[in-house]
Design a protein around this motif. Structure first.
Motif, PDB file in Angstrom:
ATOM      1  N   ILE A   9       0.846  -1.077  -0.104  1.00 13.92           N
ATOM      2  CA  ILE A   9      -0.030   0.078  -0.004  1.00 13.92           C
ATOM      3  C   ILE A   9       0.945   1.275   0.057  1.00 13.92           C
ATOM      4  O   ILE A   9       1.745   1.467   1.037  1.00 13.92           O
ATOM      5  CB  ILE A   9      -0.842   0.064   1.358  1.00 13.92           C
ATOM      6  CG1 ILE A   9      -2.000  -1.097   1.129  1.00 13.92           C
ATOM      7  CG2 ILE A   9      -1.505   1.416   1.240  1.00 13.92           C
ATOM      8  CD1 ILE A   9      -2.937  -1.208   2.295  1.00 13.92           C
ATOM      9  N   SER A  10       0.783   2.116  -0.898  1.00 14.06           N
ATOM     10  CA  SER A  10       1.530   3.197  -0.954  1.00 14.06           C
ATOM     11  C   SER A  10       0.673   4.465  -0.344  1.00 14.06           C
ATOM     12  O   SER A  10      -0.363   4.243   0.079  1.00 14.06           O
ATOM     13  CB  SER A  10       1.730   3.909  -2.458  1.00 14.06           C
ATOM     14  OG  SER A  10       0.196   4.169  -2.978  1.00 14.06           O
ATOM     15  N   THR A  12      -0.063   7.232  -1.062  1.00 12.00           N
ATOM     16  CA  THR A  12      -0.855   8.260  -1.841  1.00 12.00           C
ATOM     17  C   THR A  12      -2.215   7.232  -2.272  1.00 12.00           C
ATOM     18  O   THR A  12      -3.423   7.874  -2.877  1.00 12.00           O
ATOM     19  CB  THR A  12      -0.489   8.514  -3.055  1.00 12.00           C
ATOM     20  OG1 THR A  12      -0.032   7.549  -3.880  1.00 12.00           O
ATOM     21  CG2 THR A  12       0.714   9.449  -2.782  1.00 12.00           C
ATOM     22  N   GLU A  13      -2.276   5.810  -2.059  1.00 10.80           N
ATOM     23  CA  GLU A  13      -3.278   5.186  -2.070  1.00 10.80           C
ATOM     24  C   GLU A  13      -4.494   5.360  -1.352  1.00 10.80           C
ATOM     25  O   GLU A  13      -4.436   5.605  -0.111  1.00 10.80           O
ATOM     26  CB  GLU A  13      -3.033   3.645  -2.166  1.00 10.80           C
ATOM     27  CG  GLU A  13      -3.935   2.681  -2.543  1.00 10.80           C
ATOM     28  CD  GLU A  13      -3.762   1.270  -2.460  1.00 10.80           C
ATOM     29  OE1 GLU A  13      -4.635   0.337  -2.692  1.00 10.80           O
ATOM     30  OE2 GLU A  13      -2.696   1.148  -2.413  1.00 10.80           O
ATOM     31  N   ARG A  54      -6.572   8.208   3.376  1.00 14.32           N
ATOM     32  CA  ARG A  54      -5.088   8.314   2.954  1.00 14.32           C
ATOM     33  C   ARG A  54      -4.166   7.696   4.127  1.00 14.32           C
ATOM     34  O   ARG A  54      -4.227   8.428   5.160  1.00 14.32           O
ATOM     35  CB  ARG A  54      -4.710   9.614   2.604  1.00 14.32           C
ATOM     36  CG  ARG A  54      -3.127   9.709   1.620  1.00 14.32           C
ATOM     37  CD  ARG A  54      -2.863  10.899   1.262  1.00 14.32           C
ATOM     38  NE  ARG A  54      -3.867  11.203  -0.179  1.00 14.32           N
ATOM     39  CZ  ARG A  54      -4.734  11.879  -0.409  1.00 14.32           C
ATOM     40  NH1 ARG A  54      -5.003  12.767   0.715  1.00 14.32           N
ATOM     41  NH2 ARG A  54      -5.319  11.711  -1.558  1.00 14.32           N
TER      42      ARG A  54
END
Length: 71
Positions: A9-10, A12-13, A54
């Motif tokens: 998971i980034s 920004t995801e 976020r």
């Protein structure tokens, strides 16, 4: 969701309530809802019942809730 997904998971995801609960190791989405109602974590309202989170913003907000030991 497999545990390996948590690692991918980034920052920004945008996450669903279910994904956020899993990332925070909470037993259900109920606690996420409670944190939202108390305005303890930031969220993005996309529709009447649709919200996203976020992860980086949520983690920053949670870090502010940390209680430090008294020396």
């Amino acid at each position: 969701m497999p545990a390996t997904h948590q690692q991918t998971i980034s920052n920004t995801e945008l996450l669903t309530k279910e994904q956020l609960a899993e990332c925070l190791n909470l037993p259900s989405t109920r606690m996420v809802g409670e944190l939202m109602r108390k305005r303890r974590i930031p969220y993005i309202k996309l529709g009447h019942k649709t919200v996203r989170f976020r992860l980086s913003a949520v983690m920053e907000a949670i870090s502010r809730l940390e209680v430090h030991a008294v020396k």
